[in-house]
Scaffold this active site. Structure first.
Site, PDB file in Angstrom:
ATOM      1  N   ASP A   1      49.735  56.046  58.094  1.00 54.09           N
ATOM      2  CA  ASP A   1      50.454  54.622  57.542  1.00 54.09           C
ATOM      3  C   ASP A   1      50.108  53.452  57.394  1.00 54.09           C
ATOM      4  O   ASP A   1      48.582  53.564  58.036  1.00 54.09           O
ATOM      5  CB  ASP A   1      51.979  54.225  58.053  1.00 54.09           C
ATOM      6  CG  ASP A   1      51.912  53.645  59.585  1.00 54.09           C
ATOM      7  OD1 ASP A   1      50.792  54.387  60.222  1.00 54.09           O
ATOM      8  OD2 ASP A   1      52.068  52.890  60.179  1.00 54.09           O
TER       9      ASP A   1
ATOM     10  N   GLU B   1      52.363  53.979  63.508  1.00 51.65           N
ATOM     11  CA  GLU B   1      51.918  52.320  63.612  1.00 51.65           C
ATOM     12  C   GLU B   1      51.801  51.092  63.632  1.00 51.65           C
ATOM     13  O   GLU B   1      51.220  50.098  64.425  1.00 51.65           O
ATOM     14  CB  GLU B   1      50.105  53.037  63.008  1.00 51.65           C
ATOM     15  CG  GLU B   1      49.412  52.533  65.040  1.00 51.65           C
ATOM     16  CD  GLU B   1      48.578  51.228  64.517  1.00 51.65           C
ATOM     17  OE1 GLU B   1      48.797  50.243  65.910  1.00 51.65           O
ATOM     18  OE2 GLU B   1      48.428  50.261  63.660  1.00 51.65           O
TER      19      GLU B   1
END
Lengths: 359, 359
Positions: free
Chosen positions: A74, A129
């Site tokens: 991400d 994250e």
């Protein structure tokens, strides 16, 4: 955006560009996870597992050691900096170039090219994250399938500019709330101003001097910062509430309990009405004295540095797996509109890792 | 809510309840303005004019003096405190009871009952008093039809608990912006925290000591307050901007220019990046020495007090019409969830005004 199949035969620099052009801000990783899974399932030397939008691939060669190569797929929200752009100096610009699609590209290239590694390999690609710790995909895998994360040594490919960084700082987020009493602002003395009551909090933050302790030979650098402040009811009302969100980044010689106590003590005389622990993840000591870490360090060379940012090294540390950060990104540009990565370092990182795993 | 026709034959206390049950927060006054206009057009001794949602009604008896009775028909947003509720002690609870539908009820009752006043009367009902100054309906009428507001003396029926209040304080709203530089909060030293940069602003506000000057015999009470604060980008980013909205309520011995200069000087050493004047309306000196004001004061009795809140007395003052505040509401309860008015004072205010205008 370009959501075509990932081409793992191109070099890590070009693959980074393809990954950046495949947007995946936190919460929207599914399509990229699908593409990563498809590309890995095409490689016969790997077994592939999936949990949510987290993909884990492994060699099963019966080697003496198992190495984990991990990275998150991400990014922070796109800020008009996608698609990527390669300039004449070999710098690739765009959201996620540094944090950390260049690292993910190196992982995928090792998976593609190192088909007979000298150590067994586990590749971990995970989501979420960049958001609250409880959403982190690596944490979800650790909870649901801890066996997938067994290993002797983990390398997290977060950006370090191709140097080895040991440990990571912890990060604690608290919300400090002050209380007041509403009144019409024409008769302010009938109320009590909660924004004024936050003055001592900001004064202490402005005067804060960061500690820079040496832990296992590496110098860390702490930070205590307001990251949000909110207060106010209407422009003619004395506000009855104000909230300051504070982020404490702390060196790994403090435990989580010690870090929280430090912050409580620091603001003890600020007349805080409510102290809310909003998010907290501990740090990790460098751990570079572990044999597996030392061997890796000797192979890739360079002086190790401390890692200031919190990374998932801390999660491996908690699972008993020594871990370091080693990736091509430059953390200075993480989360910035002008995020970029030097493609020469991307290629060099791929080369050094491949050499260590095949020598 | 009850949006039936207004019944001006009921007493001012009951009429207040009907007005409160007819919601009219700022920006939504049209239906109440329609109802007020209809009720006034039914009275043959008045001529009625309308501009937007502002209604002006006049007697035309050729009397030596003309008195203006003015009130705003809007309220602050409703806070689950409508419909109104009358308790056993004669206290009427609800949004607008004090500020200022009880005053509007008294105006309407005088219009209904005093058909042959000893002074010519002008009734002014206007919108948007509780929001930004440029929206104020009385200001719009003053611009478009200044002749509608000609008169010898104005009574604004804003809440004073049935006492005469002279003058009003000025109100200045400024936005103080600090600037920083973004960085990841793990490497705070790469950026500059704009929220921390606001610390001196809050410290000065917290230490501020209000001035209480005596003007034309009345003691005023100033106030300098943060009414809003906003800063923050994301929980892991050092913020590059913070804005503190400050409201200065000042005594009428300062001009508008002096008030603004005071605020600029007060924050001069706070490293403010941008100083925005967001809203500003001047105060009005008490003016109780004017013959018309003195006559009114003698008739209704009581010791005059200063008016702390800004009211449209200041607009009449600017038009050259001496003006005072005299209304049944209690300003302590204005803008509060537990807003309320003592119906005995509503009836007493109606009685005293009617007596003065018919004696």
């Amino acid at each position: 955006m370009d959501r075509s199949a990932l081409d793992l035969t191109q070099d890590a620099a070009r693959l980074t560009a393809q990954l950046v052009d495949f947007p995946s801000p936190s919460g929207s990783e599914k399509e990229l996870a699908d593409a990563v899974e498809s590309a890995l399932r095409a490689l016969p030397h790997l077994t592939v597992d999936r949990h949510g939008n987290n993909v884990v691939a492994r060699t099963n060669l019966g080697r003496a050691e198992r190495i984990i190569l991990a990275g998150h797929i991400d990014t922070v929200p796109i800020a008009d900096n996608v698609p990527s752009r390669l300039d004449d100096d070999g710098i690739l610009w765009g959201c996620g170039t540094t944090d950390m699609k260049s690292g993910v590209a190196v992982q995928l290239r090792i998976a593609q090219t190192v088909t007979e590694p000298n150590r067994d390999l586990t590749f971990v690609f995970y989501d979420n994250e960049e958001v609250a710790a409880h959403l982190n995909g690596l944490g979800h895998v650790a909870d649901a399938h801890p066996d997938w994360l067994e290993g002797d040594f983990a390398i997290l490919l977060e950006g370090t500019e191709g140097l080895v960084e040991g440990g990571c700082q912890g990060t604690l987020r608290v919300i400090l709330k002050t209380k007041g009493e509403r009144a019409h602002s024409a008769r302010a003395w009938m109320g009590h101003n909660a924004i004024h009551a936050a003055a001592p909090i900001l004064a202490k933050l402005a005067a804060y001097a960061p500690r820079r302790p040496v832990v296992d030979g590496l110098e860390f650098h702490e930070g205590l910062n307001a990251v949000r402040i909110e207060g106010g009811v209407a422009t003619n009302v004395i506000p009855d509430a104000c909230a300051v969100t504070v982020n404490f980044r702390y060196a790994p010689d403090r435990t989580m309990a010690e870090a929280e106590q430090f912050v409580r003590d620091f603001f003890a005389d600020c007349a805080i009405e409510e102290f809310v622990v909003d998010d907290h993840t501990g740090g990790a000591r460098p751990g570079l004295t572990h044999p597996a870490a030392a061997a890796f360090l000797a192979a890739v060379g360079g002086e190790p540095r401390p890692k200031f940012g919190w990374t998932d090294v801390s999660r491996f540390s908690a699972l008993g797996v020594p871990a370091v950060n080693y990736g091509p990104g430059n953390p200075i540009y993480a989360h910035k509109v002008d995020e970029r990565v030097d493609t020469a370092i991307v290629l060099e990182t791929e080369k050094r890792l491949a050499a260590w795993l095949t020598s």
